[in-house]
Design a protein around this motif. Structure first.
Motif, PDB file in Angstrom:
ATOM      1  N   LEU A  93      -3.911  -9.459  15.977  1.00 30.40           N
ATOM      2  CA  LEU A  93      -3.150  -8.208  15.890  1.00 30.40           C
ATOM      3  C   LEU A  93      -2.154  -8.256  14.733  1.00 30.40           C
ATOM      4  CD1 LEU A  93      -2.464  -7.572  19.694  1.00 30.40           C
ATOM      5  CD2 LEU A  93      -4.186  -6.476  18.251  1.00 30.40           C
ATOM      6  N   LEU A  94      -1.614  -9.432  14.467  1.00 27.62           N
ATOM      7  CA  LEU A  94      -0.688  -9.596  13.352  1.00 27.62           C
ATOM      8  C   LEU A  94      -1.404  -9.369  12.024  1.00 27.62           C
ATOM      9  CD1 LEU A  94       2.232 -10.451  12.531  1.00 27.62           C
ATOM     10  CD2 LEU A  94       1.355 -12.802  12.368  1.00 27.62           C
ATOM     11  N   LEU A  95      -2.599  -9.933  11.867  1.00 26.67           N
ATOM     12  CA  LEU A  95      -3.359  -9.745  10.635  1.00 26.67           C
ATOM     13  C   LEU A  95      -3.766  -8.284  10.457  1.00 26.67           C
ATOM     14  CD1 LEU A  95      -5.664 -12.911  10.670  1.00 26.67           C
ATOM     15  CD2 LEU A  95      -3.681 -12.477   9.208  1.00 26.67           C
ATOM     16  N   GLU A  96      -4.072  -7.611  11.559  1.00 19.86           N
ATOM     17  CA  GLU A  96      -4.409  -6.194  11.458  1.00 19.86           C
ATOM     18  C   GLU A  96      -3.182  -5.388  11.046  1.00 19.86           C
ATOM     19  OE1 GLU A  96      -6.981  -3.032  14.006  1.00 19.86           O
ATOM     20  OE2 GLU A  96      -5.246  -3.888  15.048  1.00 19.86           O
ATOM     21  N   GLU A  97      -2.044  -5.718  11.596  1.00 24.68           N
ATOM     22  CA  GLU A  97      -0.817  -5.007  11.242  1.00 24.68           C
ATOM     23  C   GLU A  97      -0.481  -5.180   9.756  1.00 24.68           C
ATOM     24  OE1 GLU A  97       3.029  -4.456  13.852  1.00 24.68           O
ATOM     25  OE2 GLU A  97       3.246  -6.310  12.698  1.00 24.68           O
ATOM     26  N   ARG A  98      -0.839  -6.327   9.203  1.00 31.42           N
ATOM     27  CA  ARG A  98      -0.590  -6.609   7.791  1.00 31.42           C
ATOM     28  C   ARG A  98      -1.718  -6.089   6.891  1.00 31.42           C
ATOM     29  NH1 ARG A  98       1.280 -12.988   8.317  1.00 31.42           N
ATOM     30  NH2 ARG A  98       3.341 -12.596   9.240  1.00 31.42           N
ATOM     31  N   LEU A 103      -9.844  -4.493  13.071  1.00 29.19           N
ATOM     32  CA  LEU A 103     -10.607  -4.868  14.259  1.00 29.19           C
ATOM     33  C   LEU A 103     -11.890  -4.066  14.387  1.00 29.19           C
ATOM     34  CD1 LEU A 103      -7.789  -5.380  16.923  1.00 29.19           C
ATOM     35  CD2 LEU A 103      -9.085  -7.121  15.683  1.00 29.19           C
ATOM     36  N   ASN A 104     -12.037  -3.038  13.570  1.00 27.98           N
ATOM     37  CA  ASN A 104     -13.287  -2.273  13.543  1.00 27.98           C
ATOM     38  C   ASN A 104     -14.290  -2.840  12.542  1.00 27.98           C
ATOM     39  OD1 ASN A 104     -12.740  -0.243  15.529  1.00 27.98           O
ATOM     40  ND2 ASN A 104     -11.317   0.707  14.081  1.00 27.98           N
ATOM     41  N   ASP A 105     -13.906  -3.915  11.854  1.00 27.23           N
ATOM     42  CA  ASP A 105     -14.834  -4.572  10.933  1.00 27.23           C
ATOM     43  C   ASP A 105     -15.936  -5.271  11.705  1.00 27.23           C
ATOM     44  OD1 ASP A 105     -13.400  -3.815   8.698  1.00 27.23           O
ATOM     45  OD2 ASP A 105     -12.250  -5.679   8.602  1.00 27.23           O
ATOM     46  N   PRO A 106     -17.154  -5.321  11.149  1.00 28.67           N
ATOM     47  CA  PRO A 106     -18.226  -6.094  11.794  1.00 28.67           C
ATOM     48  C   PRO A 106     -17.996  -7.589  11.615  1.00 28.67           C
ATOM     49  CG  PRO A 106     -18.985  -5.206   9.706  1.00 28.67           C
ATOM     50  CD  PRO A 106     -17.620  -4.626   9.935  1.00 28.67           C
ATOM     51  N   LEU A 107     -18.444  -8.360  12.568  1.00 24.32           N
ATOM     52  CA  LEU A 107     -18.292  -9.813  12.512  1.00 24.32           C
ATOM     53  C   LEU A 107     -18.966 -10.387  11.272  1.00 24.32           C
ATOM     54  CD1 LEU A 107     -17.425 -12.478  13.911  1.00 24.32           C
ATOM     55  CD2 LEU A 107     -19.587 -12.409  15.159  1.00 24.32           C
ATOM     56  N   THR A 108     -20.096  -9.800  10.895  1.00 20.42           N
ATOM     57  CA  THR A 108     -20.855 -10.327   9.762  1.00 20.42           C
ATOM     58  C   THR A 108     -20.133 -10.167   8.423  1.00 20.42           C
ATOM     59  OG1 THR A 108     -22.030  -8.205   9.740  1.00 20.42           O
ATOM     60  CG2 THR A 108     -23.115 -10.059  10.832  1.00 20.42           C
ATOM     61  N   VAL A 191     -10.228 -15.343   6.721  1.00 27.44           N
ATOM     62  CA  VAL A 191      -9.341 -14.352   6.102  1.00 27.44           C
ATOM     63  C   VAL A 191      -8.116 -15.008   5.484  1.00 27.44           C
ATOM     64  CG1 VAL A 191      -7.778 -12.413   6.608  1.00 27.44           C
ATOM     65  CG2 VAL A 191     -10.102 -12.445   7.553  1.00 27.44           C
ATOM     66  N   THR A 192      -7.512 -15.960   6.190  1.00 29.94           N
ATOM     67  CA  THR A 192      -6.253 -16.558   5.733  1.00 29.94           C
ATOM     68  C   THR A 192      -6.441 -17.787   4.871  1.00 29.94           C
ATOM     69  OG1 THR A 192      -6.053 -17.994   7.685  1.00 29.94           O
ATOM     70  CG2 THR A 192      -5.141 -15.753   7.853  1.00 29.94           C
ATOM     71  N   ILE A 275       3.073  -4.865  18.603  1.00 29.92           N
ATOM     72  CA  ILE A 275       2.046  -5.867  18.881  1.00 29.92           C
ATOM     73  C   ILE A 275       2.165  -6.369  20.306  1.00 29.92           C
ATOM     74  CG2 ILE A 275       1.331  -8.240  18.380  1.00 29.92           C
ATOM     75  CD1 ILE A 275       1.732  -7.695  15.456  1.00 29.92           C
ATOM     76  N   TRP A 276       3.379  -6.654  20.719  1.00 30.95           N
ATOM     77  CA  TRP A 276       3.578  -7.222  22.062  1.00 30.95           C
ATOM     78  C   TRP A 276       3.280  -6.194  23.151  1.00 30.95           C
ATOM     79  CZ3 TRP A 276       3.895 -12.304  22.537  1.00 30.95           C
ATOM     80  CH2 TRP A 276       4.207 -13.036  21.386  1.00 30.95           C
ATOM     81  N   LYS A 277       3.546  -4.922  22.863  1.00 30.02           N
ATOM     82  CA  LYS A 277       3.164  -3.879  23.816  1.00 30.02           C
ATOM     83  C   LYS A 277       1.646  -3.776  23.904  1.00 30.02           C
ATOM     84  CE  LYS A 277       7.310  -0.996  23.370  1.00 30.02           C
ATOM     85  NZ  LYS A 277       7.855   0.322  22.924  1.00 30.02           N
TER      86      LYS A 277
END
Length: 562
Positions: A93-98, A103-108, A191-192, A275-277
């Motif tokens: 969630l932190l990476l998505e916020e940045r 999270l809608n990206d495909p795994l591939t 990603v990181t 994020i925490w919510k």
């Protein structure tokens, strides 16, 4: 001038209502709760209480290491099984916020070793446990890599391909999948360009001051770590933690450090409050929040329980000789953590400890423990319910037997062997509990529904098999699954069908119907034999809770060996 009128009835009502405030708990009361653990000659336990954001209580008992007589102290480190999955959820969630991923990206998009058939699986589905894939551990146990802890990407890719080819594509039904979370860890690392361990140290441990917490990704020793133990006939034996490449790298931590993490649900020091919510929201199935049950059904991977009228969120884990639980009451700003190095469930202690603070909040259920009136049924009517019942969803067996004019219900999955009492002609209640069972005759036979807090479970009654319906000799032979290099041998012993795999495991089966057999084994729960156009057996399919229809072909070689 306006007159202010205060209703005297409201004053009286508020006067007689109990004040909803947390109680001041004497530390001696908490100490007495843990008195069974004060024997300093065996593994022990540590407990800590977070009240209104402050570490109010912490204490420890027992030995961190029996062999060296080392006591458990405030900085002793324990494995908290499964807790790293919550940390991983926060990180995603932190990476998505940045805006470093969606999270809608495909795994591939991130993992090139994943089969192309996975291209429709999105990261969100893995986080919410709604991807079509299942846990890979059962497949691994059926494969040539059954005894390996650390699998290569090629081996994992092979398991993925075999698994995905048999799943129900397009479905977004919730089914907890620990392997899916492991793939998210691999995405984070891609990603990181940091390991999960390095990322968590930088983004979580360091800013929160969790100085005694570690993500363990290899066999590097950890300082001040308690050794996990198993008991056998009064003796304690160390259990060595294994590396499992199929799940998230585990978290080792202290009670104090865990509460530094948990405090963020009220007072976020890392990430945003949003994020925490979000961590406390239910996962979604086809974009609809899943109904809260006693499972890991929150985006934060924790669980829920209605404890005496209060929402209780908790994380629990037992593995490798360790047991741990942290409970959290969102509206009461209270959390309790218990960590132990003995593989016996200790989570109830965290709940009892928390109850000392919350007595003013509880809604007592006056009907608790009161079952509906028991009805008298003649033994001849009770006998009609006897038999074996099969749960085709979880591939599990239940048995009902008449013993001394009382029906006895046994089910291995829930470790039940208990009396069930009639409260109607077709309805029963588990003795001493509110759990109900209901028999529903239908066109296909008898159905049994077991009503648990997680929802109903359906069992189908197995019909009595004629002795000559299945010729067991027809099924003897070797069966091969080429994708996993897995071989099974089927034989007959004492007029019973027996399966043997390459690990030396023997599983005994009972006939359920023509060409169908069931067992109590969690991997080879049910098998169905396949026949060719000439009615000759040419293969079999294996079913268990996670895998449905793994197909083996009969070997054409007579000199095969396991």
């Amino acid at each position: 001038m306006k007159k202010i009128i205060i209703s005297t009835s409201l004053i009286l009502v508020s006067f007689f209502l109990p004040a909803q405030e947390k109680l001041n708990v004497p530390f001696s009361k908490i100490d007495s709760l843990f008195s069974p653990w004060t024997n300093n000659e065996k593994p022990g336990i540590t407990v800590a209480v977070l009240n209104d954001g402050k570490l109010e209580y912490q204490n420890s008992w027992g030995l961190a290491n029996i062999e060296h007589n080392l006591p458990i102290e405030s900085n002793t480190v324990f494995l908290f099984p499964e807790m790293s999955e919550q940390v991983l959820s926060f990180c995603m969630l932190l990476l998505e916020e940045r805006n470093e991923l969606s999270l809608n990206d495909p795994l591939t998009k991130y993992l090139d070793f994943v089969p192309s058939s996975f291209k429709q699986i999105k990261l969100k589905q893995l986080l919410h446990h709604t991807s079509a894939a299942t846990d890979l551990k059962p497949l691994q146990r059926m494969s040539t890599w059954s005894k390996k802890d650390d699998l290569s990407q090629k081996a994992i890719s092979t398991l993925l391909q075999c698994d995905y080819s048999i799943q129900n594509q397009g479905s977004e039904s919730y089914r907890f999948n620990r392997s899916g979370l492991k793939f998210l860890q691999l995405v984070l690392e891609e990603v990181t360009q940091l390991s999960f361990k390095e990322f968590v140290e930088k983004e979580v441990f360091l800013p929160l001051g969790m100085t005694n917490s570690y993500i363990k990704s290899d066999r590097t020793p950890i300082a001040n770590v308690a050794r996990g133990y198993q008991a056998n006939q009064g003796e304690f034996y160390p259990e060595y933690a294994k590396i499992n490449s199929m799940i998230c790298d585990p978290l080792y931590t202290t009670a104090k450090d865990i509460l530094k993490w948990v405090d963020n649900f009220w007072r976020s020091k890392i990430g945003s409050p949003a994020i925490w919510k979000k961590m406390d929201r239910n996962v979604e199935e086809n974009n609809v929040p899943v109904k809260t049950k006693n499972q890991s059904q929150f985006i934060g991977q924790h669980r829920y329980w209605d404890y005496r009228g209060l929402p209780k969120y908790y994380q629990i884990g037992m593995a490798n000789g360790y047991a741990a639980k942290v409970v959290r009451y969102p509206s009461q700003d209270l959390a309790v953590v218990v960590l132990g190095n003995f593989s016996t469930y200790n989570g109830h202690l965290a709940t009892i400890c928390s109850s000392y603070y919350l007595e003013n909040y509880f809604k007592e259920n006056t009907s608790k423990g009161q079952n509906p009136a028991v009805k008298s049924l003649h033994a001849s009517k009770l006998k009609a319910f006897e038999g074996s019942y099969w749960d085709y969803k979880d591939e599990a067996l239940a048995q009902i037997e008449l013993v001394d004019d009382t029906l006895r219900f046994s089910q291995a999955k829930y470790n039940w062997n208990t009396n069930i009492l009639p409260i109607g002609n077709q309805e029963f209640v588990v003795e001493g509990r509110s759990t109900k069972l209901k028999f529903n005759p239908n066109k296909e036979g008898e159905e049994l529904k077991l009503f648990l807090s997680n929802g109903p479970i359906s069992f189908s009654k197995r019909k009595s098999m004629g002795k000559d319906l299945n010729n067991l000799e027809d099924y003897k032979g070797f069966y091969f699954l080429s994708e996993l290099w897995s071989m099974l041998a089927l034989d007959v012993k004492d007029n019973q069908l027996v399966l043997k795999n390459s690990d030396g495991l023997e599983v005994y089966f009972n006939a359920s119907s023509r060409d169908e057999f069931v067992s109590n084994n969690s991997v080879y729960s049910r098998i169905i034999f396949l026949r060719d156009s000439k009615n000759k057996v040419n293969g079999l399919k294996v079913y268990n809770r996670d895998l449905k229809g793994i197909e083996y072909k009969i070997s054409t070689h007579n000199n095969e060996s396991i």
